[in-house]
Design a protein around this motif. Structure first.
Motif, short mmCIF file in Angstrom:
data_model
loop_
_atom_site.label_atom_id
_atom_site.label_comp_id
_atom_site.label_asym_id
_atom_site.label_seq_id
_atom_site.Cartn_x
_atom_site.Cartn_y
_atom_site.Cartn_z
N GLY A 1 69.92 16.07 4.38
CA GLY A 1 71.16 16.80 4.19
C GLY A 1 71.34 18.00 5.08
N ARG A 2 70.39 18.30 5.95
CA ARG A 2 70.53 19.46 6.83
C ARG A 2 71.39 19.12 8.05
N GLU A 3 72.08 20.15 8.54
CA GLU A 3 72.92 19.97 9.72
C GLU A 3 72.10 19.61 10.94
N LEU A 4 70.96 20.27 11.13
CA LEU A 4 70.06 20.01 12.26
C LEU A 4 68.71 19.57 11.72
N SER A 5 68.13 18.58 12.35
CA SER A 5 66.81 18.10 11.94
C SER A 5 66.06 17.59 13.15
N PRO A 6 64.73 17.56 13.09
CA PRO A 6 63.94 17.10 14.24
C PRO A 6 64.05 15.60 14.44
N TYR A 7 63.81 15.18 15.67
CA TYR A 7 63.83 13.77 16.01
C TYR A 7 62.41 13.21 15.96
N PRO A 8 62.24 12.02 15.38
CA PRO A 8 60.93 11.38 15.48
C PRO A 8 60.67 10.92 16.90
N ALA A 9 59.40 10.80 17.25
CA ALA A 9 59.04 10.31 18.58
C ALA A 9 59.24 8.81 18.66
N ALA B 1 72.67 28.10 12.03
CA ALA B 1 72.11 26.75 11.89
C ALA B 1 70.88 26.58 12.76
N THR B 2 70.93 27.13 13.98
CA THR B 2 69.77 27.05 14.86
C THR B 2 68.59 27.80 14.26
N ARG B 3 68.84 29.00 13.76
CA ARG B 3 67.76 29.81 13.20
C ARG B 3 67.12 29.12 12.00
N ALA B 4 67.94 28.55 11.13
CA ALA B 4 67.39 27.85 9.96
C ALA B 4 66.54 26.66 10.39
N TYR B 5 67.02 25.93 11.39
CA TYR B 5 66.27 24.77 11.90
C TYR B 5 64.93 25.20 12.50
#
Length: 388
Positions: A69-77, A139-143
């Motif tokens: 549900g987050r706006e920004l999230s990491p990408y899997p490799a 959003a960047t800071r939270a991510y």
């Protein structure tokens, strides 16, 4: 002087000889990538491959459900680091007697910027930097804070090194770079790094600046360089010359506060998620207005927040001094030394470099990078570490 070397999971996974070979260098620790940017890397000894292409910035482990549900999230490799690549490599290195710390790259993510263009640094010309998320944006800071907490504290890790936790700018490689046609010094690089996204425009206003006038001033100051004039403005005095002392100070006030509070929040989040005794270091440059993978910091402040710093020493160990001068007992001041001769490193000069770094206050050394170095480079490093 404790020694650690940087390593990627793909240097280890699939190569049963790698952990013992790394331990035989004489290092006590490995700084193992857990979250990393896109790269194309050589693996000169791996039994299955020679080139690994990491196509985008990714976490090298399975991210958990905190990102739902987050706006920004990491990408899997992708297939360059499938599954829990970090965990597999960490287990093998630990079994070889090495202490494993995580290596976490944060504010450098070209895919994130491409997918979310609104989060990027925007320069005075309106150009977006997709490789550079603007660290002033909520959003960047939270991510970044959440990613630091998750990626740093992988199971079994004894500490972490946080890289690119601060402002990014123009001068970091992106795809096939064609940006060197006009050489830019420190002052011009700073001007090209000033962000004019909506959040930063508001921030400048809070410092008494008109963002439109500031952007116009930046463009005016840089115009002679595009026309071929030599770049004679050096260091912070050069920024003051180009923008005026009052305006330059106001831009720094905004950017310094943004960077300081982000670093404080990220370190606090890591500490909250980590076991007792977990070590938190920051890759850092002691020149506060510098940007990039080693963000500029105030040495006194950062050593009051983190357990220490990893200091870029490719051009010599002089940058260690401002950190050592703080006299902070127990602080780690690690000299980051390139050892890959094909990438500009000087493994033959490592012994002398270590001596000088120790004299200037280094307590530890980081070697960049055991996975990329040739056999000859590693043999030279082994000899230098044996003589510590």
């Amino acid at each position: 002087m404790k020694a650690s070397t940087f390593v990627y999971p793909w240097d280890v996974n699939g190569d049963p000889a790698a952990p013992a070979r790394i331990a035989a260098l004489g290092v006590e620790q490995v700084t193992l990538a857990a979250a990393y940017h896109s790269t194309r890397a050589l693996t000169p000894r791996h039994p299955r491959h020679r080139i690994v292409t990491a196509e985008h910035a990714a976490v090298l482990y399975p991210p958990d459900d905190r990102w739902n549900g987050r706006e920004l999230s990491p990408y899997p490799a992708g297939d360059w680091a499938p599954g829990d690549a970090y965990g597999e490599a960490a287990a093998a290195l630990t079994a070889a007697g090495l202490e494993v710390h995580t290596w976490v790259v944060l504010a450098h993510n070209s895919r994130l910027g491409a997918d979310h263009p609104g989060i990027c640094v925007v320069n005075a010309y309106g150009d977006r930097y997709p490789w550079a998320p603007c660290i002033a944006q909520p959003a960047t800071r939270a991510y970044l804070v959440e990613l630091a907490a998750e990626a740093a504290t992988r199971p079994g890790a004894r500490g972490t090194e946080l890289e690119s936790l601060g402002w990014y700018g123009l001068a970091h490689l992106h795809a096939h770079d064609k940006t060197g046609g006009v050489p830019l010094g420190e002052a011009a690089q700073y001007l090209m790094a000033l962000c004019f996204c909506p959040v930063c425009r508001t921030g400048y206003g809070e410092q008494g600046l008109d963002a439109d006038a500031l952007a116009a001033g930046v463009r005016t100051a840089l115009e002679p360089l595009w026309q071929g004039a030599p770049d004679a403005a050096e260091g912070w005095p050069g920024v003051e010359k180009l923008l005026g002392e009052t305006t330059a100070a106001a831009t720094r006030a905004w950017r310094d506060e943004v960077a300081r509070t982000l670093q404080e929040a990220a370190v606090a989040a890591v500490r909250a998620a980590a076991p007792t005794g977990f070590q938190v270091l920051l890759h850092a440059d002691p020149v506060p207005f510098h940007v990039g993978a080693n963000p500029g910091v105030d040495p006194a402040h950062i050593l009051s927040v983190a357990d220490g710093v990893v200091v870029p020493c490719a051009d010599g160990p002089a940058l260690l001094t401002p950190f050592a001068e703080q006299g902070r007992d127990g602080a780690v001041i690690a000299a980051n030394v390139p050892i890959v001769s094909g990438m500009g490193g000087d493994p033959g000069g490592l012994a002398a470099h270590l001596t000088e770094a120790r004299r200037l206050g280094a307590t530890e050394v980081r070697l960049y990078h055991a996975g990329l170095a040739s056999d000859a480079d590693l043999e030279t490093v082994r000899g230098a570490l044996a003589g510590r």
